[in-house]
Design an enzyme around this catalytic site. Structure first.
Site, PDB file in Angstrom:
ATOM      1  N   ASP A  11       0.832  -1.210   0.000  1.00  0.00           N
ATOM      2  CA  ASP A  11       0.000   0.000   0.000  1.00  0.00           C
ATOM      3  C   ASP A  11       0.867   1.261   0.000  1.00  0.00           C
ATOM      4  OD1 ASP A  11      -2.304   1.489   0.053  1.00  0.00           O
ATOM      5  OD2 ASP A  11      -2.628   1.276   2.207  1.00  0.00           O
ATOM      6  N   HIS A  28       3.251   3.110  -8.789  1.00  0.00           N
ATOM      7  CA  HIS A  28       3.111   1.674  -9.108  1.00  0.00           C
ATOM      8  C   HIS A  28       4.388   1.173  -9.803  1.00  0.00           C
ATOM      9  CE1 HIS A  28      -0.926   2.004  -7.788  1.00  0.00           C
ATOM     10  NE2 HIS A  28      -1.399   2.648  -8.836  1.00  0.00           N
ATOM     11  N   LEU A 122      10.725 -20.759  -3.459  1.00  0.00           N
ATOM     12  CA  LEU A 122       9.621 -19.904  -3.012  1.00  0.00           C
ATOM     13  C   LEU A 122       8.393 -20.054  -3.908  1.00  0.00           C
ATOM     14  CD1 LEU A 122       8.669 -17.378  -1.265  1.00  0.00           C
ATOM     15  CD2 LEU A 122       9.472 -15.988  -3.175  1.00  0.00           C
TER      16      LEU A 122
HETATM   17  C1  FPP Z   1      -1.735   0.133  -3.523  1.00  0.00           C
HETATM   18  O1  FPP Z   1      -1.251   1.463  -3.527  1.00  0.00           O
HETATM   19  C2  FPP Z   1      -1.112  -0.657  -4.599  1.00  0.00           C
HETATM   20  C3  FPP Z   1      -1.791  -1.221  -5.635  1.00  0.00           C
HETATM   21  C4  FPP Z   1      -3.240  -1.106  -5.801  1.00  0.00           C
HETATM   22  C5  FPP Z   1      -1.092  -1.982  -6.707  1.00  0.00           C
HETATM   23  C6  FPP Z   1       0.159  -2.692  -6.362  1.00  0.00           C
HETATM   24  C7  FPP Z   1       0.920  -2.978  -7.602  1.00  0.00           C
HETATM   25  C8  FPP Z   1       2.249  -2.943  -7.756  1.00  0.00           C
HETATM   26  C9  FPP Z   1       3.185  -2.730  -6.671  1.00  0.00           C
HETATM   27  C10 FPP Z   1       2.885  -3.085  -9.111  1.00  0.00           C
HETATM   28  C11 FPP Z   1       2.631  -4.324  -9.890  1.00  0.00           C
HETATM   29  C12 FPP Z   1       2.632  -5.591  -9.129  1.00  0.00           C
HETATM   30  C13 FPP Z   1       3.395  -6.684  -9.403  1.00  0.00           C
HETATM   31  C14 FPP Z   1       3.215  -7.923  -8.616  1.00  0.00           C
HETATM   32  C15 FPP Z   1       4.420  -6.697 -10.448  1.00  0.00           C
HETATM   33  P1  FPP Z   1      -2.307   2.629  -3.724  1.00  0.00           P
HETATM   34  O2  FPP Z   1      -2.348   2.980  -5.165  1.00  0.00           O
HETATM   35  O3  FPP Z   1      -3.630   2.246  -3.145  1.00  0.00           O
HETATM   36  O4  FPP Z   1      -1.647   3.804  -2.893  1.00  0.00           O
HETATM   37  P2  FPP Z   1      -2.390   4.974  -2.110  1.00  0.00           P
HETATM   38  O5  FPP Z   1      -3.212   4.336  -1.009  1.00  0.00           O
HETATM   39  O6  FPP Z   1      -1.271   5.803  -1.586  1.00  0.00           O
HETATM   40  O7  FPP Z   1      -3.239   5.687  -3.115  1.00  0.00           O
END
Ligand code: FPP
Length: 256
Positions: A11, A28, A122
């Protein structure tokens, strides 16, 4: 003992980007570097299972452009990391409503899982278009069908049997849940499976999370007393961990 299964809610990508005065999607993109480091570190520590909450059912409600970038990042990650994952003996699985993903993502995912299927290190599970309630409802529907077909009677339904209907049937329940960015919610992640998970909230945003933060979470976990409803006194000597044993493992992992 180190956890057999670590689950992570990655997050804070958006907030990290905002702090850097960058568009949300840059968060991201930066988050992929954290994924790479944590997957490698878990493999090196011989942790058998790592599950990453990469895209929730609710994430479909985000702006179309952000959803497209997330899907593209997933493809890029699979394409660019496949050789490294293979070299590191990583197996890949996915849970969630995978047929809701764009066709090219489904294709890449299935071919990556196939390529890595023979590996024995893993087990990396990506939760994609996943939510805990979705999985529970889906399991109940399948179970109800089996009752209707006469394969089961309602009295046969136990916790152990129910678990076999979940998409996580082949993975042990998470021992440790890590969530980054200081938020303290489960956000519909592995609801059934999380019954006895230890929670660790890291204050850093996901793009900043690296193996040192993982070691911190593990050392925090090693110092917890997991009672599973019992009293401290009931825990046997062999089950409880002496301070020196815990310290030894912490020293070992932080020295890597
Ligand atoms: C939450 O941060 C994160 C996500 C919804 C996506 C997670 C994806 C990645 C890290 C990249 C791709 C994944 C892989 C496995 C290669 P948020 O956008 O909700 O952050 P915020 O709460 O600060 O808005």
């Amino acid at each position: 003992m180190l956890p057999k299964h670590v689950a992570i809610i990655m997050d804070g990508n958006g907030r990290w980007a905002k702090e850097q005065r960058l568009p949300r999607v840059s968060g991201h993109r930066a988050g992929v570097d954290s994924v790479r480091d944590i997957v490698q570190a878990c493999g090196q520590l011989a942790i058998p299972h790592l599950t990453l909450y990469a895209f929730s059912t609710e994430n479909w409600k985000r702006p179309k452009s952000e959803v497209s970038v997330l899907m593209e990042l997933l493809m890029v990650y699979l394409r660019s990391e496949i050789e490294d994952l293979n070299r590191n003996n990583v197996r890949l699985s996915a849970i969630g409503q995978l047929n809701a993903l764009p066709k090219p993502v489904q294709k890449e995912l299935h071919s990556s899982m196939e390529k890595l299927a023979g590996n024995t290190g893993l087990n990396l599970t990506l939760a994609l278009s996943y939510s805990g309630r979705w999985d529970i409802v889906r399991a109940v529907q399948t179970l109800a069908l089996d009752v209707r077909r006469g394969k089961l009677s309602p009295e046969d339904i136990t916790e152990d049997l129910f678990q076999t209907y979940l998409t996580t049937a082949d993975i042990p329940d998470p021992d440790l849940l890590i969530r980054t960015s200081g938020e303290m919610r489960l956000s519909n992640f592995l609801l059934w499976e999380m019954a006895y998970a230890e929670l660790h909230i890291a204050s850093v945003f996901w793009p900043e999370f690296r193996r040192d933060h993982l070691y911190q979470a593990l050392s925090d976990y090693l110092q917890r007393e997991r009672r599973f409803g019992k009293t401290s006194e009931q825990l046997t000597e062999s089950g409880s961990q002496s301070r020196s044993y815990v310290q030894k493992i912490i020293d070992l992992i932080t020295r890597q």
